[in-house]
Design a protein around this motif. Structure first.
Motif, PDB file in Angstrom:
ATOM      1  N   LEU A 124      44.424  31.761  28.299  1.00 13.65           N
ATOM      2  CA  LEU A 124      43.560  31.616  27.116  1.00 13.65           C
ATOM      3  C   LEU A 124      44.345  31.085  25.924  1.00 13.65           C
ATOM      4  CD1 LEU A 124      41.506  34.931  27.454  1.00 13.65           C
ATOM      5  CD2 LEU A 124      40.684  32.623  27.869  1.00 13.65           C
ATOM      6  N   LEU A 125      45.620  31.479  25.819  1.00 11.83           N
ATOM      7  CA  LEU A 125      46.467  30.947  24.739  1.00 11.83           C
ATOM      8  C   LEU A 125      46.638  29.441  24.900  1.00 11.83           C
ATOM      9  CD1 LEU A 125      49.267  33.687  24.547  1.00 11.83           C
ATOM     10  CD2 LEU A 125      47.646  33.130  22.734  1.00 11.83           C
ATOM     11  N   ILE A 132      44.773  37.236  18.521  1.00  8.53           N
ATOM     12  CA  ILE A 132      43.985  38.369  17.999  1.00  8.53           C
ATOM     13  C   ILE A 132      42.575  38.353  18.586  1.00  8.53           C
ATOM     14  CG2 ILE A 132      43.007  39.438  15.919  1.00  8.53           C
ATOM     15  CD1 ILE A 132      46.006  39.812  16.175  1.00  8.53           C
ATOM     16  N   ARG A 133      41.997  37.141  18.709  1.00 10.60           N
ATOM     17  CA  ARG A 133      40.652  37.040  19.301  1.00 10.60           C
ATOM     18  C   ARG A 133      40.689  37.461  20.766  1.00 10.60           C
ATOM     19  NH1 ARG A 133      37.047  33.866  16.213  1.00 10.60           N
ATOM     20  NH2 ARG A 133      35.460  34.818  17.542  1.00 10.60           N
ATOM     21  N   ILE A 134      41.776  37.104  21.467  1.00  9.60           N
ATOM     22  CA  ILE A 134      41.917  37.506  22.879  1.00  9.60           C
ATOM     23  C   ILE A 134      42.016  39.032  22.973  1.00  9.60           C
ATOM     24  CG2 ILE A 134      43.351  37.344  24.955  1.00  9.60           C
ATOM     25  CD1 ILE A 134      44.336  34.620  23.879  1.00  9.60           C
ATOM     26  N   ALA A 434      31.593  40.162  33.681  1.00 10.76           N
ATOM     27  CA  ALA A 434      31.241  38.738  33.765  1.00 10.76           C
ATOM     28  C   ALA A 434      29.784  38.517  33.346  1.00 10.76           C
ATOM     29  CB  ALA A 434      31.461  38.233  35.188  1.00 10.76           C
ATOM     30  N   ALA A 435      28.899  39.433  33.738  1.00  7.39           N
ATOM     31  CA  ALA A 435      27.481  39.326  33.344  1.00  7.39           C
ATOM     32  C   ALA A 435      27.339  39.471  31.834  1.00  7.39           C
ATOM     33  CB  ALA A 435      26.660  40.394  34.068  1.00  7.39           C
ATOM     34  N   GLN A 436      28.120  40.370  31.239  1.00  5.25           N
ATOM     35  CA  GLN A 436      28.074  40.577  29.794  1.00  5.25           C
ATOM     36  C   GLN A 436      28.589  39.342  29.050  1.00  5.25           C
ATOM     37  OE1 GLN A 436      26.709  43.142  28.243  1.00  5.25           O
ATOM     38  NE2 GLN A 436      27.250  42.405  26.194  1.00  5.25           N
ATOM     39  N   ALA A 437      29.583  38.666  29.652  1.00  5.69           N
ATOM     40  CA  ALA A 437      30.148  37.459  29.018  1.00  5.69           C
ATOM     41  C   ALA A 437      29.077  36.390  28.830  1.00  5.69           C
ATOM     42  CB  ALA A 437      31.305  36.920  29.864  1.00  5.69           C
ATOM     43  N   ASP A 438      28.149  36.305  29.791  1.00  4.93           N
ATOM     44  CA  ASP A 438      27.086  35.289  29.705  1.00  4.93           C
ATOM     45  C   ASP A 438      26.116  35.579  28.556  1.00  4.93           C
ATOM     46  OD1 ASP A 438      28.194  34.092  31.888  1.00  4.93           O
ATOM     47  OD2 ASP A 438      26.873  35.066  33.350  1.00  4.93           O
ATOM     48  N   GLN A 439      26.122  36.832  28.055  1.00  2.00           N
ATOM     49  CA  GLN A 439      25.217  37.197  26.953  1.00  2.00           C
ATOM     50  C   GLN A 439      25.846  36.921  25.586  1.00  2.00           C
ATOM     51  OE1 GLN A 439      22.176  38.360  27.967  1.00  2.00           O
ATOM     52  NE2 GLN A 439      22.978  38.105  30.046  1.00  2.00           N
ATOM     53  N   LEU A 443      33.406  33.507  20.600  1.00  2.00           N
ATOM     54  CA  LEU A 443      34.604  33.099  21.328  1.00  2.00           C
ATOM     55  C   LEU A 443      35.092  34.173  22.299  1.00  2.00           C
ATOM     56  CD1 LEU A 443      36.323  30.509  21.135  1.00  2.00           C
ATOM     57  CD2 LEU A 443      37.885  31.751  19.636  1.00  2.00           C
ATOM     58  N   GLU A 444      34.685  35.435  22.065  1.00  2.43           N
ATOM     59  CA  GLU A 444      35.152  36.541  22.909  1.00  2.43           C
ATOM     60  C   GLU A 444      34.663  36.417  24.354  1.00  2.43           C
ATOM     61  OE1 GLU A 444      34.429  37.016  19.755  1.00  2.43           O
ATOM     62  OE2 GLU A 444      36.289  37.946  19.033  1.00  2.43           O
ATOM     63  N   GLN A 445      33.656  35.559  24.589  1.00  3.03           N
ATOM     64  CA  GLN A 445      33.151  35.423  25.968  1.00  3.03           C
ATOM     65  C   GLN A 445      34.248  34.960  26.919  1.00  3.03           C
ATOM     66  OE1 GLN A 445      30.609  31.881  26.835  1.00  3.03           O
ATOM     67  NE2 GLN A 445      30.566  31.653  24.591  1.00  3.03           N
ATOM     68  N   TYR A 446      35.213  34.161  26.399  1.00  2.00           N
ATOM     69  CA  TYR A 446      36.310  33.691  27.246  1.00  2.00           C
ATOM     70  C   TYR A 446      37.245  34.846  27.612  1.00  2.00           C
ATOM     71  CZ  TYR A 446      34.683  29.072  25.951  1.00  2.00           C
ATOM     72  OH  TYR A 446      33.911  27.967  25.767  1.00  2.00           O
ATOM     73  N   ALA A 447      37.464  35.740  26.638  1.00  2.00           N
ATOM     74  CA  ALA A 447      38.289  36.930  26.909  1.00  2.00           C
ATOM     75  C   ALA A 447      37.581  37.830  27.917  1.00  2.00           C
ATOM     76  CB  ALA A 447      38.559  37.696  25.617  1.00  2.00           C
ATOM     77  N   PHE A 448      36.249  37.935  27.824  1.00  2.00           N
ATOM     78  CA  PHE A 448      35.479  38.738  28.777  1.00  2.00           C
ATOM     79  C   PHE A 448      35.646  38.196  30.196  1.00  2.00           C
ATOM     80  CE2 PHE A 448      33.654  41.071  25.436  1.00  2.00           C
ATOM     81  CZ  PHE A 448      32.797  42.037  25.931  1.00  2.00           C
TER      82      PHE A 448
END
Length: 542
Positions: A124-125, A132-134, A434-439, A443-448
């Motif tokens: 991700l970096l 911090i976002r990660i 992974a299901a929560q990331a789609d919601q 930017l945090e979706q990538y960390a999810f």
């Protein structure tokens, strides 16, 4: 001749010192470069320990500087004995130790998970996401995973009347250990030991009452659970009785020896008469000490210190005794027998004596190694597991394995909820994250998604260590879990043809699994916020 890369200057006292060229360019790693260095160090530690995960995980042989050999697959022990120089590596060692102190099991899994999370953070970096976002994204993803764990966890019956479910959990813990050839026996010993000292109403287990003692010789199958205390001592004189019944025990921390002069004084013996007087005085003191113990009604004296041959001979005639019993053992004997530890002979009284129904010597093998067993104590909750094995390494590893099993059963007494092993819980949480990331639109979706992928590292490692095609095995289980919603489907490590961990009785404590997620995420979050490493006296970062 090449020029020296610097110049010499002199301070105000005329002492020379060297000024190096390009000093301002010699910097420590900072920012993203420092983070990449940290991630690489953590990945190396995690990859070292990854092969020890699971029922087919491999053992590590650790050789100490003085040549002592340890063979184990216990994550905390491996990391503790590794000479780790890198600062981030040391943090992973502490992480494993925290899991061991808090739960006692899952020490390998927590490091593998932390390594996988840092690997995902590195990817991700590279995509330009701020650390911090990660870190914040990982923390939110961890909360989602823990909430899903709570949903899929099942209540677990903990009862002294039906110990079979607890034995199944203990067998899961012991399945990856070297002692799994007497799987069932060790699991029963661990469960019975915990239930003997547990207060099921208060959901509390007093670990101080469980002692694990090892003795080289015999087979692992000779390991027994003793309802009482076993100490690696014998009667102080070989002619003392080897078995005593209805014993009243005096527990002493005062030595059977005459009082000595203070350090500022000395005693000079100049003739035979004075020597006879001194010897007579010593004999009277010995008789007085033994008399005080007998007067209190004791039928066995257990002493923390030694006593000389004269006192021992006197005790042989009047009172069986045991000497050189260590501090922790003395305390355990006091707890088990209900006695008081007495520091002076004059303070000994009837109400301070401990009681045991039977005290006997056990002898082993052709060398007649002997140990003392104190059974049928007044506080019968104290128990001792006597571990046998062919050599010291096997005994030590059996003790570590039993400690893990004891800790898991304790966790279930404290919180009787379970999830299923074989990577089933991690795959279920990965799907949920992974299901929560789609919601998410942020930017945090990538960390999810990175967190979800890191969770898959546990079932992947299990499949690799069992010789399966890891990606195929994981893909198959993941697809079946997604279709059926059954969170008990995991990696079939033992090649039984059945992926259902509920039917295979591969059960893990919810408390252990939750702690792994939380500890690994907290450590990764901390590492992602470190962009420079300086020593306390380093003001220039050089």
């Amino acid at each position: 001749m090449a020029a020296f890369p610097g110049s010499i200057a002199f301070d105000e006292f005329g002492r020379p010192f060297i000024i190096l060229r390009d000093q301002e360019n010699q910097k420590r790693l900072t920012g993203i470069d420092a983070l990449k260095s940290h991630i690489l160090a953590a990945q190396q530690i995690a990859s070292t320990i990854r092969t020890s995960l699971g029922p087919k995980g491999l053992d590590k042989m650790m050789v100490s500087p003085d040549g002592e050999v340890t063979v184990t697959n216990d994550g905390a022990t491996i990391l503790k004995m590794m000479e780790v120089d890198h600062e981030i590596g040391k943090l992973l060692v502490q992480l494993s130790q925290s899991q061991d102190d808090e739960i006692g099991d899952g020490t390998t899994g927590v490091v593998v998970l932390a390594g996988a999370l840092l690997e995902q953070a590195g990817a991700l970096l590279d995509r330009g996401i701020h650390p911090i976002r990660i870190a914040d994204g990982f923390e939110l993803a961890c909360q989602t995973a823990v909430q899903h764990l709570e949903k899929i966890a099942e209540l677990f019956p903990v009862s002294a009347d039906n110990i079979e479910p607890l034995i199944k959990v203990a067998k899961t813990t012991l399945g990856s250990k070297i002692i799994n050839k007497c799987h069932r026996q060790m699991a029963e010993i661990a469960v019975n030991a915990v239930l003997a000292v547990a207060d099921l109403e208060q959901k509390d287990v007093n670990f101080e009452l469980i002692k694990v003692e090892g003795k080289v010789g015999g087979r692992l199958e000779d390991t027994v659970l003793v309802k009482g205390v076993v100490i690696d001592k014998t009667m102080s004189h070989p002619q003392m009785p080897k078995e005593l019944k209805d014993v009243k025990i005096a527990i002493l921390t005062c030595p059977f020896e005459p009082p000595k002069p203070k350090t500022k004084h000395k005693l000079d013996v100049t003739n035979v008469e004075e020597f006879k007087e001194l010897r007579q005085y010593e004999q009277e003191k010995f008789k007085e000490m033994v008399g005080l113990v007998k007067k209190a009604g004791a039928t066995l004296a257990i002493c923390q210190w030694g006593f000389d041959d004269e006192a021992n001979h006197l005790l042989l005639q009047q009172l069986p005794a045991v000497r050189w019993v260590g501090g922790p053992e003395i305390e355990l004997i006091a707890i088990a027998t209900g006695g008081r530890i007495v520091p002076r002979f004059e303070e000994l009284s009837v109400d301070k004596l401990g009681y045991a129904g039977l005290v006997r010597e056990l002898s082993f093998g052709t060398t007649k190694d002997r140990m003392l067993v104190i059974e049928e104590c007044s506080n019968s909750r104290a128990v001792t597991i006597l571990v046998r094995g062919g050599n010291q390494m096997l005994v030590a590893e059996a003790k570590r394995s039993l400690h893990d099993a004891l800790c898991v059963i304790r966790s279930l007494v404290q919180e009787p909820r379970v999830v299923y092993g074989g990577g089933a819980a991690e795959i279920a949480c990965s799907l949920a994250v992974a299901a929560q990331a789609d919601q998410l639109a942020s930017l945090e979706q990538y960390a999810f998604r990175g967190f979800a992928e890191a969770l898959e590292s546990i079932p992947l490692a299990l499949a690799e260590n069992c010789g399966l095609s890891a990606i195929h095995a994981l893909g198959e289980v993941k697809a079946k879990q997604a279709l059926s919603g059954d969170s008990a489907l995991g990696i079939d490590c033992m090649a039984t043809g059945n992926m259902n961990m509920r039917e295979q009785h591969v059960i893990e404590s919810l408390k252990s699994k939750r702690q792994q997620l939380l500890l690994a995420t907290q450590l990764v979050k901390m590492i992602l916020k470190i962009d420079d490493v300086r020593s306390p006296n380093d003001s220039q970062g050089l």
